[in-house]
Design a protein around this motif. Structure first.
Motif, PDB file in Angstrom:
ATOM      1  N   VAL A  71      -7.685  13.849   0.774  1.00  0.00           N
ATOM      2  CA  VAL A  71      -6.506  14.283   1.526  1.00  0.00           C
ATOM      3  C   VAL A  71      -6.813  14.431   3.008  1.00  0.00           C
ATOM      4  CG1 VAL A  71      -4.738  16.077   1.738  1.00  0.00           C
ATOM      5  CG2 VAL A  71      -5.660  15.482  -0.527  1.00  0.00           C
ATOM      6  N   THR A  72      -5.927  13.881   3.826  1.00  0.00           N
ATOM      7  CA  THR A  72      -5.922  14.098   5.275  1.00  0.00           C
ATOM      8  C   THR A  72      -4.892  15.195   5.539  1.00  0.00           C
ATOM      9  OG1 THR A  72      -6.475  11.798   5.739  1.00  0.00           O
ATOM     10  CG2 THR A  72      -5.404  13.034   7.511  1.00  0.00           C
ATOM     11  N   TYR A  73      -5.237  16.107   6.425  1.00  0.00           N
ATOM     12  CA  TYR A  73      -4.338  17.235   6.685  1.00  0.00           C
ATOM     13  C   TYR A  73      -3.774  17.197   8.095  1.00  0.00           C
ATOM     14  CZ  TYR A  73      -6.115  19.245   2.393  1.00  0.00           C
ATOM     15  OH  TYR A  73      -6.436  19.463   1.079  1.00  0.00           O
ATOM     16  N   GLU A 121      -1.991  25.850   4.365  1.00  0.00           N
ATOM     17  CA  GLU A 121      -1.078  26.116   3.258  1.00  0.00           C
ATOM     18  C   GLU A 121      -1.400  25.257   2.029  1.00  0.00           C
ATOM     19  OE1 GLU A 121       3.771  25.607   2.693  1.00  0.00           O
ATOM     20  OE2 GLU A 121       2.897  25.538   4.692  1.00  0.00           O
ATOM     21  N   HIS A 122      -1.756  24.008   2.256  1.00  0.00           N
ATOM     22  CA  HIS A 122      -1.860  23.063   1.144  1.00  0.00           C
ATOM     23  C   HIS A 122      -3.264  22.832   0.604  1.00  0.00           C
ATOM     24  CE1 HIS A 122       2.025  21.793   3.121  1.00  0.00           C
ATOM     25  NE2 HIS A 122       2.324  22.474   2.041  1.00  0.00           N
ATOM     26  N   ARG A 123      -4.276  22.988   1.441  1.00  0.00           N
ATOM     27  CA  ARG A 123      -5.641  22.769   0.950  1.00  0.00           C
ATOM     28  C   ARG A 123      -5.950  23.648  -0.277  1.00  0.00           C
ATOM     29  NH1 ARG A 123     -10.482  20.479   2.665  1.00  0.00           N
ATOM     30  NH2 ARG A 123      -9.706  20.047   4.764  1.00  0.00           N
ATOM     31  N   PRO A 124      -5.653  24.967  -0.232  1.00  0.00           N
ATOM     32  CA  PRO A 124      -5.960  25.782  -1.416  1.00  0.00           C
ATOM     33  C   PRO A 124      -5.219  25.321  -2.673  1.00  0.00           C
ATOM     34  CG  PRO A 124      -5.503  27.178   0.478  1.00  0.00           C
ATOM     35  CD  PRO A 124      -5.146  25.785   0.889  1.00  0.00           C
ATOM     36  N   LEU A 125      -3.963  24.930  -2.527  1.00  0.00           N
ATOM     37  CA  LEU A 125      -3.188  24.439  -3.674  1.00  0.00           C
ATOM     38  C   LEU A 125      -3.806  23.164  -4.245  1.00  0.00           C
ATOM     39  CD1 LEU A 125       0.494  24.801  -2.389  1.00  0.00           C
ATOM     40  CD2 LEU A 125      -0.498  25.952  -4.374  1.00  0.00           C
ATOM     41  N   ILE A 126      -4.137  22.245  -3.355  1.00  0.00           N
ATOM     42  CA  ILE A 126      -4.684  20.960  -3.790  1.00  0.00           C
ATOM     43  C   ILE A 126      -6.062  21.132  -4.415  1.00  0.00           C
ATOM     44  CG2 ILE A 126      -5.491  18.711  -2.951  1.00  0.00           C
ATOM     45  CD1 ILE A 126      -3.111  18.962  -0.857  1.00  0.00           C
ATOM     46  N   GLU A 127      -6.902  21.947  -3.794  1.00  0.00           N
ATOM     47  CA  GLU A 127      -8.243  22.162  -4.344  1.00  0.00           C
ATOM     48  C   GLU A 127      -8.193  22.847  -5.711  1.00  0.00           C
ATOM     49  OE1 GLU A 127     -10.444  24.105  -1.215  1.00  0.00           O
ATOM     50  OE2 GLU A 127     -10.854  22.175  -0.225  1.00  0.00           O
ATOM     51  N   ARG A 128      -7.224  23.718  -5.914  1.00  0.00           N
ATOM     52  CA  ARG A 128      -7.087  24.397  -7.207  1.00  0.00           C
ATOM     53  C   ARG A 128      -6.504  23.464  -8.265  1.00  0.00           C
ATOM     54  NH1 ARG A 128      -2.810  26.617  -9.423  1.00  0.00           N
ATOM     55  NH2 ARG A 128      -1.665  26.849  -7.490  1.00  0.00           N
ATOM     56  N   ARG A 129      -5.449  22.735  -7.907  1.00  0.00           N
ATOM     57  CA  ARG A 129      -4.758  21.904  -8.895  1.00  0.00           C
ATOM     58  C   ARG A 129      -5.405  20.536  -9.107  1.00  0.00           C
ATOM     59  NH1 ARG A 129       1.008  20.750  -8.229  1.00  0.00           N
ATOM     60  NH2 ARG A 129       0.830  20.305 -10.452  1.00  0.00           N
ATOM     61  N   VAL A 180      -3.435   9.780   1.316  1.00  0.00           N
ATOM     62  CA  VAL A 180      -2.753  11.027   0.965  1.00  0.00           C
ATOM     63  C   VAL A 180      -2.781  11.943   2.177  1.00  0.00           C
ATOM     64  CG1 VAL A 180      -2.689  13.017  -0.583  1.00  0.00           C
ATOM     65  CG2 VAL A 180      -3.517  10.801  -1.439  1.00  0.00           C
ATOM     66  N   ILE A 181      -1.600  12.437   2.563  1.00  0.00           N
ATOM     67  CA  ILE A 181      -1.481  13.323   3.717  1.00  0.00           C
ATOM     68  C   ILE A 181      -0.718  14.574   3.302  1.00  0.00           C
ATOM     69  CG2 ILE A 181      -0.494  13.624   6.026  1.00  0.00           C
ATOM     70  CD1 ILE A 181      -0.782  10.532   6.336  1.00  0.00           C
ATOM     71  N   ALA A 182      -1.341  15.730   3.510  1.00  0.00           N
ATOM     72  CA  ALA A 182      -0.670  17.015   3.311  1.00  0.00           C
ATOM     73  C   ALA A 182      -0.296  17.546   4.692  1.00  0.00           C
ATOM     74  CB  ALA A 182      -1.582  17.992   2.579  1.00  0.00           C
ATOM     75  N   VAL A 183       0.903  18.069   4.821  1.00  0.00           N
ATOM     76  CA  VAL A 183       1.418  18.370   6.153  1.00  0.00           C
ATOM     77  C   VAL A 183       0.923  19.682   6.770  1.00  0.00           C
ATOM     78  CG1 VAL A 183       3.467  16.932   5.861  1.00  0.00           C
ATOM     79  CG2 VAL A 183       3.587  19.356   5.289  1.00  0.00           C
ATOM     80  N   LYS A 184       0.279  20.553   5.994  1.00  0.00           N
ATOM     81  CA  LYS A 184      -0.201  21.818   6.558  1.00  0.00           C
ATOM     82  C   LYS A 184      -1.489  22.242   5.855  1.00  0.00           C
ATOM     83  CE  LYS A 184      -0.132  25.664   8.939  1.00  0.00           C
ATOM     84  NZ  LYS A 184      -0.290  25.727  10.378  1.00  0.00           N
ATOM     85  N   GLU A 185      -2.608  22.059   6.539  1.00  0.00           N
ATOM     86  CA  GLU A 185      -3.899  22.310   5.907  1.00  0.00           C
ATOM     87  C   GLU A 185      -4.039  23.726   5.354  1.00  0.00           C
ATOM     88  OE1 GLU A 185      -8.631  21.532   6.481  1.00  0.00           O
ATOM     89  OE2 GLU A 185      -7.369  21.450   8.272  1.00  0.00           O
ATOM     90  N   ASN A 197       0.874  -1.170   0.000  1.00  0.00           N
ATOM     91  CA  ASN A 197       0.000   0.000   0.000  1.00  0.00           C
ATOM     92  C   ASN A 197       0.907   1.214   0.000  1.00  0.00           C
ATOM     93  OD1 ASN A 197      -2.635  -1.279   0.302  1.00  0.00           O
ATOM     94  ND2 ASN A 197      -1.844  -1.950   2.269  1.00  0.00           N
ATOM     95  N   ARG A 198       0.463   2.277  -0.630  1.00  0.00           N
ATOM     96  CA  ARG A 198       1.308   3.460  -0.742  1.00  0.00           C
ATOM     97  C   ARG A 198       0.647   4.678  -0.100  1.00  0.00           C
ATOM     98  NH1 ARG A 198       3.648   4.421  -6.364  1.00  0.00           N
ATOM     99  NH2 ARG A 198       5.364   5.253  -5.162  1.00  0.00           N
ATOM    100  N   ILE A 199       1.491   5.466   0.570  1.00  0.00           N
ATOM    101  CA  ILE A 199       1.088   6.729   1.182  1.00  0.00           C
ATOM    102  C   ILE A 199       1.808   7.847   0.449  1.00  0.00           C
ATOM    103  CG2 ILE A 199       1.200   8.164   3.261  1.00  0.00           C
ATOM    104  CD1 ILE A 199       1.168   5.585   4.887  1.00  0.00           C
ATOM    105  N   LEU A 200       1.057   8.878   0.105  1.00  0.00           N
ATOM    106  CA  LEU A 200       1.621  10.065  -0.521  1.00  0.00           C
ATOM    107  C   LEU A 200       1.653  11.176   0.514  1.00  0.00           C
ATOM    108  CD1 LEU A 200       2.482  11.921  -2.873  1.00  0.00           C
ATOM    109  CD2 LEU A 200       0.038  12.117  -3.471  1.00  0.00           C
ATOM    110  N   PHE A 201       2.851  11.690   0.806  1.00  0.00           N
ATOM    111  CA  PHE A 201       3.011  12.855   1.671  1.00  0.00           C
ATOM    112  C   PHE A 201       3.216  14.080   0.787  1.00  0.00           C
ATOM    113  CE2 PHE A 201       4.493   9.607   4.751  1.00  0.00           C
ATOM    114  CZ  PHE A 201       3.659   9.913   5.811  1.00  0.00           C
ATOM    115  N   LEU A 202       2.485  15.143   1.089  1.00  0.00           N
ATOM    116  CA  LEU A 202       2.576  16.384   0.329  1.00  0.00           C
ATOM    117  C   LEU A 202       3.003  17.546   1.221  1.00  0.00           C
ATOM    118  CD1 LEU A 202      -0.826  16.145  -1.572  1.00  0.00           C
ATOM    119  CD2 LEU A 202       1.445  15.808  -2.570  1.00  0.00           C
ATOM    120  N   CYS A 203       3.916  18.371   0.716  1.00  0.00           N
ATOM    121  CA  CYS A 203       4.170  19.694   1.278  1.00  0.00           C
ATOM    122  C   CYS A 203       4.184  20.640   0.087  1.00  0.00           C
ATOM    123  CB  CYS A 203       5.435  19.742   2.130  1.00  0.00           C
ATOM    124  SG  CYS A 203       6.995  19.563   1.255  1.00  0.00           S
ATOM    125  N   THR A 204       4.626  21.843   0.247  1.00  0.00           N
ATOM    126  CA  THR A 204       4.540  22.785  -0.853  1.00  0.00           C
ATOM    127  C   THR A 204       5.494  22.419  -1.988  1.00  0.00           C
ATOM    128  OG1 THR A 204       3.855  24.533   0.651  1.00  0.00           O
ATOM    129  CG2 THR A 204       4.679  25.225  -1.507  1.00  0.00           C
TER     130      THR A 204
END
Length: 150
Positions: A112-114, A96-104, A89-94, A3-10
């Motif tokens: 995504v879990t934040y 900061e990252h939620r707007p980027l992810i929702e746009r892209r 999928v986990i983004a490390v800072k809601e 199983n794979r986990i994706l970690f996201l930051c900016t």
């Protein structure tokens, strides 16, 4: 099958890289059937980033005796295929990252879990990395419970 986990930051330079390497180290030790990879939520990283991985991430890992497997790879921006390849999928800072992810990636944003770990200009690495340590260890514990005995 892993199983794979994706970690996201900016920019896939500091926080997500640290989380990826720490998780993979602990997952191997615990015999988990999970592996992590990381990407940047932004289309490109900061021009201020020097080298393939933040010195803060690299030093934090070395302090734990972890030799980062991906220390020489350059930061990578996220693609929709990365979301599709990940079970979690986990983004490390809601904030900061939620707007980027929702746009892209509007079709993947709901997956995504934040976490709430600030970047270096807002939190000293000793604080931010300790927060990531805590989150990653909790994640490993939860996945162990779901997976059951090896």
């Amino acid at each position: 099958m892993l199983n794979r986990i994706l970690f996201l930051c900016t920019g896939n330079y500091y926080r997500s890289r640290y989380a990826e390497e720490l998780f993979n180290h602990l997952a191997k030790l615990e015999g988990l059937t999970w592996r992590a990879f990381s990407r940047g939520a932004a289309e490109r990283g900061s021009p201020d980033n020097v080298g393939p991985m933040s010195v803060f991430a690299r030093d934090g890992l070395h302090e734990k005796g972890i030799v980062p497997e991906g220390a020489t790879r350059d930061p990578l921006p996220c693609s929709l295929a990365d979301f599709e390849a990940a079970a979690l999928v986990i983004a490390v800072k809601e904030a900061e990252h939620r707007p980027l992810i929702e746009r892209r990636f509007p079709t993947a944003a709901a997956r995504v879990t934040y976490w709430h770990v600030d970047d270096v200009e807002f939190a000293h690495p000793s604080i931010a990395l300790a927060m990531i340590d805590e989150h990653v260890r909790e994640l490993v514990t939860n996945l162990q419970a779901e997976q059951g005995p090896s």
